[in-house]
Design an enzyme around this catalytic site. Structure first.
Site, mmCIF file in Angstrom:
data_model
loop_
_atom_site.group_PDB
_atom_site.id
_atom_site.type_symbol
_atom_site.label_atom_id
_atom_site.label_comp_id
_atom_site.label_asym_id
_atom_site.label_seq_id
_atom_site.Cartn_x
_atom_site.Cartn_y
_atom_site.Cartn_z
ATOM 1 N N THR A 137 0.969 -1.262 -0.022
ATOM 2 C CA THR A 137 0.120 0.042 -0.047
ATOM 3 C C THR A 137 0.769 1.207 0.066
ATOM 4 O OG1 THR A 137 -0.251 -0.002 2.467
ATOM 5 C CG2 THR A 137 -1.972 -1.006 1.119
ATOM 6 N N GLY A 138 2.034 1.175 0.062
ATOM 7 C CA GLY A 138 3.178 2.302 -0.108
ATOM 8 C C GLY A 138 3.124 2.658 -1.578
ATOM 9 N N LYS B 5 -4.170 -3.220 7.041
ATOM 10 C CA LYS B 5 -5.024 -3.304 5.668
ATOM 11 C C LYS B 5 -5.620 -4.675 5.178
ATOM 12 C CE LYS B 5 -4.011 1.316 4.708
ATOM 13 N NZ LYS B 5 -2.584 1.835 4.340
ATOM 14 N N ILE C 279 14.152 -4.566 -2.239
ATOM 15 C CA ILE C 279 14.156 -3.609 -3.190
ATOM 16 C C ILE C 279 14.582 -2.251 -2.564
ATOM 17 C CG2 ILE C 279 13.205 -2.291 -5.000
ATOM 18 C CD1 ILE C 279 13.038 -4.841 -5.674
ATOM 19 N N THR C 280 14.100 -2.289 -1.123
ATOM 20 C CA THR C 280 14.523 -1.112 -0.410
ATOM 21 C C THR C 280 16.087 -0.896 0.034
ATOM 22 O OG1 THR C 280 12.686 -1.998 1.071
ATOM 23 C CG2 THR C 280 14.143 -0.203 2.050
ATOM 24 N N GLU C 281 16.301 0.666 -0.350
ATOM 25 C CA GLU C 281 17.594 0.924 -0.173
ATOM 26 C C GLU C 281 17.892 1.493 1.148
ATOM 27 O OE1 GLU C 281 19.058 4.141 -2.983
ATOM 28 O OE2 GLU C 281 17.274 4.357 -3.777
ATOM 29 N N TYR D 41 20.137 -2.234 -17.360
ATOM 30 C CA TYR D 41 19.192 -1.955 -18.480
ATOM 31 C C TYR D 41 19.962 -1.646 -19.839
ATOM 32 C CZ TYR D 41 16.584 -1.043 -14.121
ATOM 33 O OH TYR D 41 16.087 -1.261 -12.807
ATOM 34 N N GLU E 139 31.364 -3.799 -10.428
ATOM 35 C CA GLU E 139 31.721 -2.568 -9.944
ATOM 36 C C GLU E 139 32.998 -2.512 -9.086
ATOM 37 O OE1 GLU E 139 28.690 -0.463 -7.700
ATOM 38 O OE2 GLU E 139 27.251 -0.567 -9.035
ATOM 39 N N HIS F 129 42.338 1.218 6.820
ATOM 40 C CA HIS F 129 43.569 0.277 6.766
ATOM 41 C C HIS F 129 42.482 -1.114 6.841
ATOM 42 C CE1 HIS F 129 46.858 2.425 7.844
ATOM 43 N NE2 HIS F 129 46.273 3.063 9.035
#
Lengths: 290, 376, 290, 376
Positions: A17-18, A43, A96-98, A159, A209, A247
């Protein structure tokens, strides 16, 4: 065939619901993913876009028989959401949250291991088996069904690469964004093993990376265990040396973490490293004799 | 987030880890007020967020009050790797019998906190790690059990022989771990940890970093944050949802996604240019972000050309174009801007940009080459 | 045969240089137990009574190949000593120390389970396989080799009963004091299963106390799983109702904990309960048809 | 160790668990000073370490200041099950909409902390547990993970429907667990936990017990300890290495070991007597303990005969005999004493006792029977 997810995957969305949860639940459904339920405490009993909402993951799992969950809850509560999914018996959890605190993730790890949960992320774009199932925030339209496996620590760069693959007629079995956080779930090796075992995957693209030594570990794994060809790209080859590590950072990674070392490690493993993303399709084609 | 040595010392002391007496001073007058006229040997240490301060002359011994004042006045205001020294730590010097190293770090591979210790402490610890990795003891700590007493003692027994030192070091390791966990640290080092001639085990120098993602629950740590002008820009950018790191080149770049941003910088270098920054506008389509980003880019006087590289996924290229048009109306600039839009709604975005007359290209490589060409 | 310990058991003593540790190490050695080492941080390299001392359990185990450890360290450090032994790979740990905080023991449990360690105690007198091995503070002279297994939550009451058995010619396979603490290692059921599996044991004596429902659980186990006869005694039949337990105590044990309930549970399981210790030998003899 | 309701309330409040406003008063004057002349309904509750105070008249409502003073004066000084009420809690009464039960306890079977909760709160919770155990929700908490947020929320969802109440209850459960762990508690109950008519979730009554073995590291809890005269005797005995609980019978007994001591008491009852105490002198052979124990036993005016039951293991019977002889020289007494010594050095001990003329027997049963006979 594919790895981790396919047509049979039944997904619930934690934090449905966010703003982000609701938006991407819709996108995933539109792609064809079986979004069987959502979780949003308080909810329970409501519906959003036809998807039933539950108060707890346990209820959601019992009602829907879901086997995967994607997490969009805010960072301070994300680790608890992962644990809730894990203890409810969800097999695959995609966070998914960062911005999740590292100590929270460190504390989560022994429990997901003990429960046998597969975790992807946090801070990742999710994963996709083109034409079958999309979980996360990936733009579905650029992917094409095919025989290339892909794994990446980054989002949009993925992507970019996928787009190049697709434009060159190189479809994908499964593409996985493993996320950029220092303490995360499945790593390259885990996925390499899955791609090696997947009969439909013929070659693998690994997008790395600078920082850490995940790529060096992957190179070692490829050298020792992989029979299928792998092509790599390392972002940040020209970035200034990491400002954040003291270090101990140098000690723990035994001097590795730079692009040069990663490229060397891949070279030792017989993995060609593209200088720029546009070279990747060509390298794959030559490896596959196309 | 980083803190100064004197702040790490304060945290050590708050957790009961012994450190030599000392205090931080911002001016020579403060040093004069602090140091009594005695025979205590003291050390005056520059407090800057840069390594190598010893070699740069930022650490000096003082044998008297006059000495302390003189050396502090030399160090305060000194430039170390671009940082101006605004503070010095004035601490009692101790007679060191032997130096050790202990550190805690979040370890990506074991996905746990790793304790490292070595009997070869001192400034050359990185060299030790490279040349004789077997001299570094490593212990991966079970996050749910924490650092157990027997584990801390086992490590201490590997460094020390005298049971008095073992007990003191066991205690220090436990306290350092507690401090590490309770402050959401990502790195905590004592280097050197020493035995003094008097037989005490003490932390002489310390370093701590903290998890930016956890600062929301670490008010006391956040209060220690001190930022340089450049860092302030990065923090301001962060508050606008942008990730920005200033560099020294001339090609400004604005990209969506950290990986793609790094790859863009690589591309600029590959074709002979130098990136002026790392700038990731993230995954949202809010045109305001593009406006904010352009303001930052064009505010850097080093920037001679701008390369915009967007791969539309969640980000929609038409939103980026819209933001760009508004930004260019607000900020009149002569600096050339090359735009590459690809992916979601790229066609619409490029169509919108036609009116601006900005050069548009279809690949990253072309964009990089064009930006470099225009910067000359 | 016997359970848990025998002639082959190699024991180390944690806290061997303390008053109790040193005294009982001597007693155990005198009984014939293989006391192969002791642990006392800072005294490594020394000897006490011919027994080598080590700084850590790991060193002691590596040097001596010990498979059991008995703990005499003071209460505030006992839980850590148990963990040290467990993580060093010691299979059987006997914690004699009394006064160990309950939360310390609760925190220890998941780790000893994970490591596969068998724990007896804390706050227990130890165990003995007469004629072979004595671990703890039991008075060796009253025991006799034979075919009766014994387990008890109490100390001297055990000696009282053992003395009666021995006087009546009923020797013992192994006698185990499981300790009186609320949160402890091996419980009745664990030991009942071992005695059931031990070919030398023909009957079992169970000495219980009021409080908790360990005896009820044991009765249930006996009813369902035991083929060998068991005789029980419950101490505290006339003690005033427990002063220390509130509502939750009554709830958690579902109304059990009194002597009547325990006696009834044993009755249901066909286990005769002695009214006083002196009846035990007779009950055993009649069960064994002697 | 037990504490009073008002002390549990203070701990709840310190951990952020909502409780109605209130304070403890020792005198009627304090009540007068505390309570303003308003229309607030209050409840005056006796603070004693005994159950059933409601039925005994130790809990009264007060509708006015005068009412509060009058009721407090009735309750203060009242006798409840042998305890004199020396304090009352004066707290605001709340309008209760529904009552719940939540509690934490160390669970022997799961060897973990167990959380219990029920929508059937209030005084009859034990009855609920017996009659409808399915109405009690139980959760065994993993000690290394602690009570996880989602677990607390899952329990809260089983009790409440409104998300506001669920959130409040989740928060209360987490705080109660934190309090429980940090204070080395063995029992922490909120009964009732209520929803007020105003929609607040609140702890109305609370109970906490603590682990005596952990008091060495719980100074704040230890400072709350209040002991009755009888309990003081038990504590004094403890400090001498003795475990002593006073009872109401006439046969004093001194035994080594708790199990044997209980069995001895059983034996006394079995043969028609009533034990005056539980007294375990423990496993050492120190004659001083025997002297201390005899002093305690003979100091109890209810005691008509003493039964000494020693099984020598680590304890040596000759040491016990030696202590007994010294004790009897110091404390001249006419109370008959029966001695049973068995096990290590029993023969030597019995030999030594011959001179005292004390009756000696060889079994527990004989000792009990003889003591009872002599007590008449």
């Amino acid at each position: 065939m594919s790895i981790l997810i396919n047509k049979e995957t039944k997904l619930i969305v934690q934090g449905i619901t966010g703003r982000d949860g609701a938006f991407h639940a819709g996108k995933m459904k539109a792609y064809g993913t079986h979004v069987v339920g959502g979780v949003s405490p308080g909810k329970g009993g409501q519906h959003i876009d036809g998807v039933p909402i539950f108060n707890t993951v346990k209820e959601a799992r019992e009602a829907t028989d879901a086997n995967a969950s994607v997490i969009f809850v805010p960072a301070p509560f994300a680790a608890d959401a992962i644990l809730e999914a894990s203890f409810a018996g969800i097999e695959l959890v995609i966070a998914i949250t960062e911005g999740v605190p590292q100590q929270d993730m460190i504390r989560v790890m022994p429990f997901i291991k003990q429960n046998g949960t597969k975790l992807i992320g946090p801070n990742c774009p999710g994963l996709i088996t083109p034409g079958e199932c999309l979980i996360g925030i990936l733009p579905g339209n650029i992917f094409l069904q095919g025989n290339i496996g892909l794994m990446s620590r980054s989002g949009t760069l993925t992507y970019e690469v996928v787009n190049l693959l697709t434009e060159n007629g190189l479809g994908q079995t499964t593409c996985v964004g493993i996320g950029g956080d220092p303490v995360a779930g499945l790593y390259y090796q885990d996925l390499l093993q899955m791609f090696e075992d997947d009969p439909k995957t013929d070659a693998v693209v690994l997008i790395g990376e600078i920082g850490g030594d995940a790529e060096e570990q992957a190179a070692k794994f490829i050298k020792e265990k992989m029979t299928k060809p792998v092509v790599a790209f390392i972002a940040g080859q020209t970035a200034p040396p990491g400002k954040r590590m003291g270090h101990a950072g140098a000690i723990i990674s035994s001097g590795s973490g730079t692009a040069e070392e990663k490229i060397k490690a891949f070279g030792d493993a017989g993995v060609p490293v593209a200088k720029e993303p546009s070279q990747i399709p060509g390298l794959i084609k030559s490896k596959l004799g196309l | 987030m980083k803190i100064h040595e004197y702040q790490a010392r304060d945290l050590f002391r708050a957790y009961g880890i012994p450190v030599p007496d000392g205090a931080v001073c911002h001016t020579v007058d403060e040093v004069r007020a602090l140091v009594p006229d005695d025979n205590q040997l003291r050390v005056i240490k520059a407090q800057v967020h840069a390594g190598g301060r010893g070699k740069a002359g930022g650490v000096k011994l003082a044998r008297s009050k006059a000495d302390a004042i003189e050396n502090a006045s030399k160090i305060l205001g000194m430039d170390i790797k671009g940082y101006t020294v605004e503070k010095v730590l004035v601490a009692n010097a101790v007679d060191i019998s032997k130096e050790f190293y202990v550190g805690l770090i979040n370890d990506r591979n074991t996905k746990s906190v790793t304790l490292m210790a070595s009997a070869e402490g001192g400034v050359e610890i990185e060299e030790v790690a490279k040349v004789s990795p077997e001299k570094i003891i490593k212990l991966s700590i079970n996050p749910v059990a924490g650092l157990m007493d027997w584990q801390a003692r086992e490590i201490a027994f590997k460094l020390f022989t005298d049971i008095k030192h073992v007990r003191a070091a066991t205690d220090i390791l436990k306290k350092l771990y507690k401090l590490y966990i309770e402050t959401d640290s990502t790195l905590a080092e004592i280097n050197p940890l020493v035995i003094t001639e008097q037989g005490e085990v003490m932390a002489i120098d310390g370093k701590m970093n903290f998890d930016d993602n956890a600062l929301f629950r670490q008010d006391d740590i956040l209060a220690m944050r001190e930022v340089t002008e450049d860092e302030q820009k990065e923090i301001d950018a962060n508050e606008k949802g942008l990730s920005y790191i200033k560099l020294d080149g001339s090609i400004g770049c604005m990209v969506n996604g950290a990986g793609l941003a790094m790859a863009t910088m690589d591309m600029i270098k590959l074709y002979g240019g130098e990136p002026a920054n790392f700038l990731d506008i993230g995954g949202s389509s809010n045109p305001q972000k593009v406006i904010d980003a352009m303001n930052i880019l064009l505010g850097d006087t080093n920037v001679k050309a701008v390369m915009i590289n967007i791969f539309g996924g969640i980000t929609r290229c038409d939103d980026v174009a819209r933001g760009l048009i508004i930004a260019l109306e607000q900020i009149k600039t002569d600096i050339p801007i090359v735009v590459r839009l690809s992916g979601t709604n790229a066609k619409e975005g490029l169509e919108m940009l036609k009116a601006t007359g900005l050069p548009t290209v279809s690949t990253m490589s072309e964009a990089a080459q064009k930006a470099i060409e225009l910067s000359k």
